[in-house]
Design an enzyme around this catalytic site. Structure first.
Site, PDB file in Angstrom:
ATOM      1  N   GLN A 105      -7.337   6.129  11.159  1.00 20.59           N
ATOM      2  CA  GLN A 105      -8.145   5.224  10.427  1.00 20.59           C
ATOM      3  C   GLN A 105      -8.054   3.979  11.088  1.00 20.59           C
ATOM      4  OE1 GLN A 105      -6.510   3.903   6.613  1.00 20.59           O
ATOM      5  NE2 GLN A 105      -8.448   3.175   5.741  1.00 20.59           N
ATOM      6  N   SER A 128      -7.510  -1.551  10.214  1.00 15.60           N
ATOM      7  CA  SER A 128      -6.875  -2.775  10.480  1.00 15.60           C
ATOM      8  C   SER A 128      -6.726  -3.536  11.599  1.00 15.60           C
ATOM      9  CB  SER A 128      -5.393  -2.697   9.788  1.00 15.60           C
ATOM     10  OG  SER A 128      -5.282  -2.290   8.626  1.00 15.60           O
ATOM     11  N   SER A 158      -2.013   4.718  11.782  1.00 10.88           N
ATOM     12  CA  SER A 158      -1.155   5.968  11.788  1.00 10.88           C
ATOM     13  C   SER A 158      -1.625   7.141  12.522  1.00 10.88           C
ATOM     14  CB  SER A 158      -1.032   6.528  10.288  1.00 10.88           C
ATOM     15  OG  SER A 158      -0.669   5.446   9.603  1.00 10.88           O
ATOM     16  N   GLU A 197      -8.387   6.832  -0.503  1.00 13.57           N
ATOM     17  CA  GLU A 197      -6.936   6.352   0.041  1.00 13.57           C
ATOM     18  C   GLU A 197      -6.205   6.052  -1.180  1.00 13.57           C
ATOM     19  OE1 GLU A 197      -6.514   3.148   2.800  1.00 13.57           O
ATOM     20  OE2 GLU A 197      -4.584   4.151   3.450  1.00 13.57           O
TER      21      GLU A 197
HETATM   22  C1  LIG Z   1       2.577   3.130   6.039  1.00 13.28           C
HETATM   23  C2  LIG Z   1       1.373   2.267   6.379  1.00 13.28           C
HETATM   24  C3  LIG Z   1       0.414   3.053   7.092  1.00 13.28           C
HETATM   25  C4  LIG Z   1      -0.862   2.374   7.473  1.00 13.28           C
HETATM   26  N1  LIG Z   1      -1.820   3.221   7.969  1.00 13.28           N
HETATM   27  C5  LIG Z   1      -2.999   2.360   8.590  1.00 13.28           C
HETATM   28  C6  LIG Z   1      -3.719   3.044   9.382  1.00 13.28           C
HETATM   29  O1  LIG Z   1      -3.722   4.186   9.351  1.00 13.28           O
HETATM   30  N2  LIG Z   1      -4.994   2.681   9.601  1.00 13.28           N
HETATM   31  C7  LIG Z   1      -5.252   1.183   9.225  1.00 13.28           C
HETATM   32  O2  LIG Z   1      -6.278   0.685   9.646  1.00 13.28           O
HETATM   33  N3  LIG Z   1      -4.243   0.578   8.810  1.00 13.28           N
HETATM   34  C8  LIG Z   1      -3.101   1.085   8.343  1.00 13.28           C
HETATM   35  N4  LIG Z   1      -1.962   0.399   7.590  1.00 13.28           N
HETATM   36  C9  LIG Z   1      -2.147  -1.090   7.636  1.00 13.28           C
HETATM   37  C10 LIG Z   1      -2.382  -1.762   6.024  1.00 13.28           C
HETATM   38  O3  LIG Z   1      -3.540  -1.388   5.541  1.00 13.28           O
HETATM   39  C11 LIG Z   1      -2.016  -3.432   6.277  1.00 13.28           C
HETATM   40  O4  LIG Z   1      -0.667  -3.590   6.652  1.00 13.28           O
HETATM   41  C12 LIG Z   1      -2.015  -3.573   4.653  1.00 13.28           C
HETATM   42  O5  LIG Z   1      -3.443  -3.722   4.483  1.00 13.28           O
HETATM   43  C13 LIG Z   1      -1.802  -5.349   4.898  1.00 13.28           C
HETATM   44  O6  LIG Z   1      -2.281  -6.004   6.000  1.00 13.28           O
HETATM   45  P1  LIG Z   1      -1.399  -6.976   6.952  1.00 13.28           P
HETATM   46  O7  LIG Z   1      -0.363  -6.048   7.432  1.00 13.28           O
HETATM   47  O8  LIG Z   1      -2.356  -7.358   7.973  1.00 13.28           O
HETATM   48  O9  LIG Z   1      -0.923  -7.973   6.093  1.00 13.28           O
HETATM   49  P2  LIG Z   1      -1.383  -9.317   5.790  1.00 13.28           P
HETATM   50  O10 LIG Z   1      -2.811  -8.928   4.987  1.00 13.28           O
HETATM   51  O11 LIG Z   1      -1.508 -10.141   6.920  1.00 13.28           O
HETATM   52  O12 LIG Z   1      -0.499  -9.778   4.810  1.00 13.28           O
HETATM   53  C14 LIG Z   1       0.756 -10.530   4.897  1.00 13.28           C
HETATM   54  C15 LIG Z   1       1.266 -10.895   3.585  1.00 13.28           C
HETATM   55  O13 LIG Z   1       0.411 -11.838   2.740  1.00 13.28           O
HETATM   56  C16 LIG Z   1       0.225 -11.349   1.644  1.00 13.28           C
HETATM   57  N5  LIG Z   1      -1.217 -11.768   1.325  1.00 13.28           N
HETATM   58  C17 LIG Z   1      -2.200 -11.729   2.012  1.00 13.28           C
HETATM   59  N6  LIG Z   1      -3.442 -11.912   1.289  1.00 13.28           N
HETATM   60  C18 LIG Z   1      -3.075 -12.238   0.130  1.00 13.28           C
HETATM   61  C19 LIG Z   1      -3.935 -12.991  -0.902  1.00 13.28           C
HETATM   62  N7  LIG Z   1      -4.827 -12.801  -0.946  1.00 13.28           N
HETATM   63  N8  LIG Z   1      -2.915 -13.136  -2.195  1.00 13.28           N
HETATM   64  C20 LIG Z   1      -1.755 -12.951  -2.293  1.00 13.28           C
HETATM   65  N9  LIG Z   1      -0.913 -12.655  -0.993  1.00 13.28           N
HETATM   66  C21 LIG Z   1      -1.585 -12.177  -0.134  1.00 13.28           C
HETATM   67  C22 LIG Z   1       0.286  -9.857   2.047  1.00 13.28           C
HETATM   68  O14 LIG Z   1       0.928  -9.149   0.436  1.00 13.28           O
HETATM   69  C23 LIG Z   1       1.648  -9.705   2.596  1.00 13.28           C
HETATM   70  O15 LIG Z   1       2.767 -10.050   2.092  1.00 13.28           O
HETATM   71  C24 LIG Z   1      -1.069   0.807   7.252  1.00 13.28           C
HETATM   72  C25 LIG Z   1       0.244   0.154   6.854  1.00 13.28           C
HETATM   73  C26 LIG Z   1       1.161   0.982   6.331  1.00 13.28           C
HETATM   74  C27 LIG Z   1       2.288   0.213   5.914  1.00 13.28           C
END
Ligand SMILES: Cc1cc2nc3c(=O)[nH]c(=O)nc-3n(C[C@H](O)[C@H](O)[C@H](O)COP(=O)(O)OP(=O)(O)OC[C@H]3O[C@@H](n4cnc5c(N)ncnc54)[C@H](O)[C@@H]3O)c2cc1C
Length: 405
Positions: A134, A137, A169, A252
């Site tokens: 996928q 992100s 992933s 998902e």
């Molecule tokens: C096990 C795992 C598998 C994954 N696999 C995939 C994959 O295959 N493909 C893919 O595309 N992505 C994947 N991801 C990515 C995942 O979708 C993102 O990590 C997730 O959506 C969070 O985005 P970010 O890491 O950019 O954090 P951010 O969005 O930058 O968030 C950082 C912090 O800010 C907080 N935050 C952000 N916005 C808000 C808000 N509006 N209000 C309050 N708090 C907020 C969040 O809770 C977090 O604590 C995976 C993640 C994990 C952990």
């Protein structure tokens, strides 16, 4: 709330057990295993074993249980599929590699794909011939996925894609990817996104593994440089990719809250082995953990009952994810304090080959972040359950190119 299975569900469970017993051994009770892959050759063998098991399921009518029969599935309910997954998890069978393909890509192609796309992809997915990843992100688009900036520009019958994805992933072992790209900078951010199906062997795709705190390397950064994707591989309308992505993300989220798969009794067993069950503070914490497992179990029954009555799960899935996240946080700290100083060991020097440190303590963030962080789930509960106002923003009407980035 109904705690019992219907006669059809109970009969289906027996059918699952009979099939699984022919193909695998039941897992040894109480044996805890570190399941992440750290070695390339182990990974290759694991992918092959997953492909073989998926093919066996397809040949025997056990693949794509919720897919319509017209596309090779069995047209069963999500509840029946849950029963199969529960039973499959009791056996030593290689699973996991096709969760994205069967659970997310398939339903999205069935809903939005052209007849040619259905013919090309659905049967190979069921037979385990295609591992999918996928590519959603990006470094600046996670919780706020619609801010994605990976750019695609049309050139004749192809799109030329440039940009970066992250946390992908299984990209390093994938044959195909679901790719979200920005195709219109003048539209508001949700309206200029297109959903492409990309062959991961296309020139210009570079996959770089990311080593996690758990020791595994299941994630990747993916760099796309002048990657040419046929326009025929667009899923749904150009610039209509957000709606298509919602189908993928809803599939998902259906998995959210399914938890760690580990039971409370394994923590109790650890506490007994570490000799801390006479400590009154530990006893209190163990009871607290037991209570939170029970709460999740009953929430699970509520969601299951609704599903078996044909009611689509609503914000209770977010409540469930918050409850599971809170439990994982509490449990991660608890297993460390139960182990005391030996909780600082890693790998085979540690209790249960490091299971507690890698899978439970550092591994907790996988379930807490993946599929939408707990903060994002709290926003959903705030807006959709409590009726609080949305956070003020202008990004639903402003052209993407004018947004602050
Ligand atoms: C096990 C795992 C598998 C994954 N696999 C995939 C994959 O295959 N493909 C893919 O595309 N992505 C994947 N991801 C990515 C995942 O979708 C993102 O990590 C997730 O959506 C969070 O985005 P970010 O890491 O950019 O954090 P951010 O969005 O930058 O968030 C950082 C912090 O800010 C907080 N935050 C952000 N916005 C808000 C808000 N509006 N209000 C309050 N708090 C907020 C969040 O809770 C977090 O604590 C995976 C993640 C994990 C952990």
């Amino acid at each position: 709330m109904n705690f019992d299975e219907t006669p059809e569900e109970a009969a289906f469970r027996e059918e699952c057990r009979a099939f699984l017993a022919q193909h695998g051994e039941q897992k040894e009770p109480g044996r805890l295993r570190v399941t992440m892959s750290t070695m390339a050759e182990d990974e290759e063998a694991h992918v092959k074993a997953c492909r073989d098991w998926q093919r066996t399921k397809a040949e025997n009518g056990w693949a794509g249980l919720t897919w319509p029969e017209a596309y090779g599935g069995r047209g069963l309910t999500g509840l029946m599929q849950g029963i199969f997954l529960e039973e499959e998890a009791r056996y030593d069978l290689p699973v996991g590699m096709f969760a994205q393909a069967i659970g997310m890509v398939g339903p999205t192609i069935i809903t939005h794909g052209t007849e040619e796309q259905k013919q090309e992809f659905l049967a190979p997915i069921l037979r385990g011939e295609q591992v999918w990843c996928q590519l959603f992100s990006e470094p600046n688009a996670g919780s706020d996925l619609a801010s994605l900036a990976c750019r695609a520009v049309r050139d004749g019958d192809e799109y030329v894609v440039n940009g970066q994805k992250v946390w992908t992933s299984s990209a390093h072992v994938s044959d195909w990817g679901m790719l979200l790209v920005r195709t219109d900078l003048d539209a508001p951010k949700h309206k200029g996104i297109t959903y492409l199906l990309v062959d991961m062997r296309t020139p210009g795709i570079e996959v770089r593994p990311l080593r996690q705190a758990t020791g595994g390397a299941e994630f990747n950064e993916v760099f796309l440089t002048d990657v040419r994707v046929p326009v025929a591989n667009t899923l749904g309308p150009e610039n209509g990719g957000w709606g298509v992505a919602m189908t993928t993300l809803t599939s998902e989220r259906a998995d959210i809250g399914s938890g760690h798969g580990m039971g409370w009794d394994t923590v109790l067993d650890l506490a007994r082995r570490c000799g801390v069950t006479d400590d009154p503070v530990m006893r209190q914490k163990l009871v607290e953990l037991f209570t939170s497992y029970e709460i999740s179990r009953f929430m699970g029954y509520r969601i299951r009952t609704a599903a078996s009555q044909g009611v689509a799960p609503g914000p209770e899935v977010s409540v469930m994810k918050i409850a599971v996240s809170d439990r994982l946080a509490f449990q991660g700290d608890l297993v460390e304090s139960i182990q005391g100083a030996s909780g600082m060991l890693w790998g085979e020097d540690a209790n249960d080959d490091g299971y507690w440190q890698s899978m439970v303590f550092t591994g907790q963030w996988m379930a807490r972040i993946g599929g939408g962080t707990e903060d994002v789930q709290r926003n959903i509960v705030g807006e959709r359950v409590l009726g609080l106002p949305r956070e003020p923003s202008n990004d639903r009407t402003t052209p993407f190119r004018d947004l602050l980035k």
